[in-house]
Design an enzyme around this catalytic site. Structure first.
Site, PDB file in Angstrom:
ATOM      1  N   SER A 163       0.851  -1.185   0.000  1.00  0.00           N
ATOM      2  CA  SER A 163       0.000   0.000   0.000  1.00  0.00           C
ATOM      3  C   SER A 163       0.885   1.233   0.000  1.00  0.00           C
ATOM      4  CB  SER A 163      -0.892   0.008   1.241  1.00  0.00           C
ATOM      5  OG  SER A 163      -0.117   0.359   2.373  1.00  0.00           O
ATOM      6  N   LYS A 164       0.227   2.377   0.034  1.00  0.00           N
ATOM      7  CA  LYS A 164       0.958   3.652   0.012  1.00  0.00           C
ATOM      8  C   LYS A 164       1.998   3.744   1.132  1.00  0.00           C
ATOM      9  CE  LYS A 164      -2.987   5.957  -1.576  1.00  0.00           C
ATOM     10  NZ  LYS A 164      -4.103   6.757  -1.203  1.00  0.00           N
ATOM     11  N   ARG A 165       1.689   3.080   2.233  1.00  0.00           N
ATOM     12  CA  ARG A 165       2.634   3.100   3.354  1.00  0.00           C
ATOM     13  C   ARG A 165       4.016   2.606   2.946  1.00  0.00           C
ATOM     14  NH1 ARG A 165       1.735  -0.843   6.591  1.00  0.00           N
ATOM     15  NH2 ARG A 165       0.119  -1.766   5.285  1.00  0.00           N
ATOM     16  N   GLY A 182       5.561   3.082   0.151  1.00  0.00           N
ATOM     17  CA  GLY A 182       6.309   3.909  -0.799  1.00  0.00           C
ATOM     18  C   GLY A 182       5.383   4.614  -1.759  1.00  0.00           C
TER      19      GLY A 182
END
Ligand code: GLU
Length: 469
Positions: free
Chosen positions: A243-245, A247
């Protein structure tokens, strides 16, 4: 399947423009594209924008630009579901007329109450069929439900996972058309895939549970279902769903970070697909070798180090002229003064084996472009010392007498002076390097000198000598 194997392969990529083109989406697009190209088939792009609230035109732009950057060209589309409402309406009408769908007046409140009751009984919440046999006429606010087959089994013959058997009793009469008249994903995806002649659906395995519903709908509409391949998801390095977490949110952010599309494509291909131990694949090779059978059953792990490694490889492989063109926007971002193309080409030649990204290359290249270079204080203190001054002065004089700088001659002069003054080669070289580049690490010294050119080298060497305390 026999007929299908003979006919042309048609795959599709149907993103919802409710977010950027992320790694998972790009990988799905790539697999569909590769499969189509391998079979000399067709790759269709369809924008699933029925969610009018969450769909944004800027996400459509981002998705198209991301696919273009990766080189995943489409043969048809982009189709927009928002422009196909008439087709969906016709299919709803047909299902209603044939008694395969029905209007349902159950209110959200009633459904919510029943849902809670089912949960309290420890049951899976499912529509209880209240309106199934009422034969209700249309009414504003009514939904349209699909009359699912609730007995027997539905089998998904998945090309990756093998047959997956669903007990139809687990299904319910799901909604085809919401109370506001908008059609649902499971409905439009079937209408679109069927009417667009899609032969193979390759998508994330988060859609496996939708597939029995979709297969039943194909059958109800009299269409032959496509072949399905559900690709295992991608995990972050911590083994949770990527997920966005972890990168960058958008594939285009990787472009901004100085990755080459060739590296990205190679990297994405290996997320879940393999061909022996091979890691490096040209696009042509991927097209030749891609096969759904070689997609693994377990989740792939996103490894940023591998992406960097691949990028370094493709930077090395890219012809100098092309690399120079690719580097220019990154030089501009650093606000370096513009330089002629031939100069950038020479710069690139000295850095292409050293930089892992174009961003890194632009950073490494600062001293080639800036008039006033920044000196690393530690480097200066350690290497610009009185001991080397006479040797630097003599080097300066020798260079002033050369008509132009060439590596061989520079090296000879360097050796002679270093020996004459009894300096360690490294100390002498570092004193020159710090004067020319401001730091202790750079491409080969004589290479750097010839690229910078006589005038600049002399100016910097003088400045270096002046900085000796
Ligand atoms: N729009 C859906 C998604 O982005 C497509 C799923 C499918 O491939 O059927 O998840």
């Amino acid at each position: 399947m026999k007929g299908r194997e003979m006919s042309k392969v048609v795959t599709r990529f149907p993103p919802s423009p409710t977010g950027h083109l992320h790694i998972g989406g790009a990988r799905t697009a790539l697999f569909n594209w590769l499969f189509a190209r391998h079979h000399h088939g067709k790759f269709v792009l369809r924008i699933e924008d029925t969610d009018r609230v969450r769909s944004k035109p800027e996400y459509v732009d981002d998705i198209l630009a991301g696919l273009k950057w990766l080189g995943l060209n489409w043969d048809e589309g982009p189709y927009f579901q928002s422009q196909r409402m008439e087709i969906y309406k016709q299919h709803i009408e047909k299902l209603l007329a044939e008694g395969k769908a029905y209007y349902c007046y159950c209110t959200p409140e009633e459904l919510e109450r029943k849902r809670k009751e089912a949960m309290a009984r420890g049951e899976k919440p499912r529509y209880d069929g209240t309106c199934r046999f009422k034969n209700l006429p249309p009414k504003p606010g009514a939904v349209v439900r699909f009359k699912s087959n609730l007995v027997g089994e539905t089998v998904v013959n998945d090309l990756i996972h093998g047959p997956i058997v669903f007990n139809n009793a687990e299904l319910d009469d799901w909604i085809l058309q919401r109370s506001d008249g908008t059609p649902t994903y499971n409905f439009v995806v079937v209408v679109d895939d069927a009417t667009m002649g899609i032969t193979h659906v390759i998508r994330g395995d988060d859609h496996i549970n939708n597939t029995p519903k979709q297969i039943q709908l194909y059958e109800a509409l009299g269409y032959e279902p496509p072949a399905f391949a559900h690709v295992p998801m991608i995990l972050g390095p911590d083994k949770t769903k990527l997920s966005k977490r972890h990168g960058a949110a958008s594939v285009l952010e990787y472009k901004e970070m100085g990755f080459l599309p060739e590296a990205m494509v190679n990297f994405l291909a290996r997320l879940g697909w393999s061909y022996g131990d091979q890691e490096i694949f040209s696009l042509q090779e991927l097209i030749e070798k891609f096969d759904i059978k070689r997609i693994g059953k377990s989740a792939a792990v996103f490894n940023q180090e591998k992406l960097l490694w691949l990028n370094a490889h493709y930077i090395k492989e890219t012809p100098d002229e092309k690399l120079a063109d690719l580097l220019v926007p990154f030089l501009e971002k650093k606000k370096y003064p513009p330089a002629p193309k031939e100069y950038v080409v020479k710069v690139v030649q000295t850095l292409k084996t050293r930089a892992k990204t174009l961003v890194e290359m632009a950073e490494m290249a600062d001293f080639y472009f800036l008039e006033d270079i920044a000196y690393d204080p530690k480097a200066e203190k350690k290497f610009l010392v009185p001991e080397v001054r006479p040797a630097l002065e003599e080097m300066l004089k020798a260079m002033q007498q050369m008509p132009s700088l060439n590596e061989e001659q520079l090296e000879q002069v360097f050796r002679a002076i270093q020996q004459k003054y009894g300096l360690k080669p490294r100390n002498f070289a570092q004193a020159i390097r710090v004067s020319l580049t401001g730091r202790t690490v750079s491409p080969g010294l004589f290479e750097v000198m010839t690229v910078l050119g006589k005038e600049r080298v002399i100016k910097r060497l003088k400045a270096g000598i002046d900085r000796i305390k």
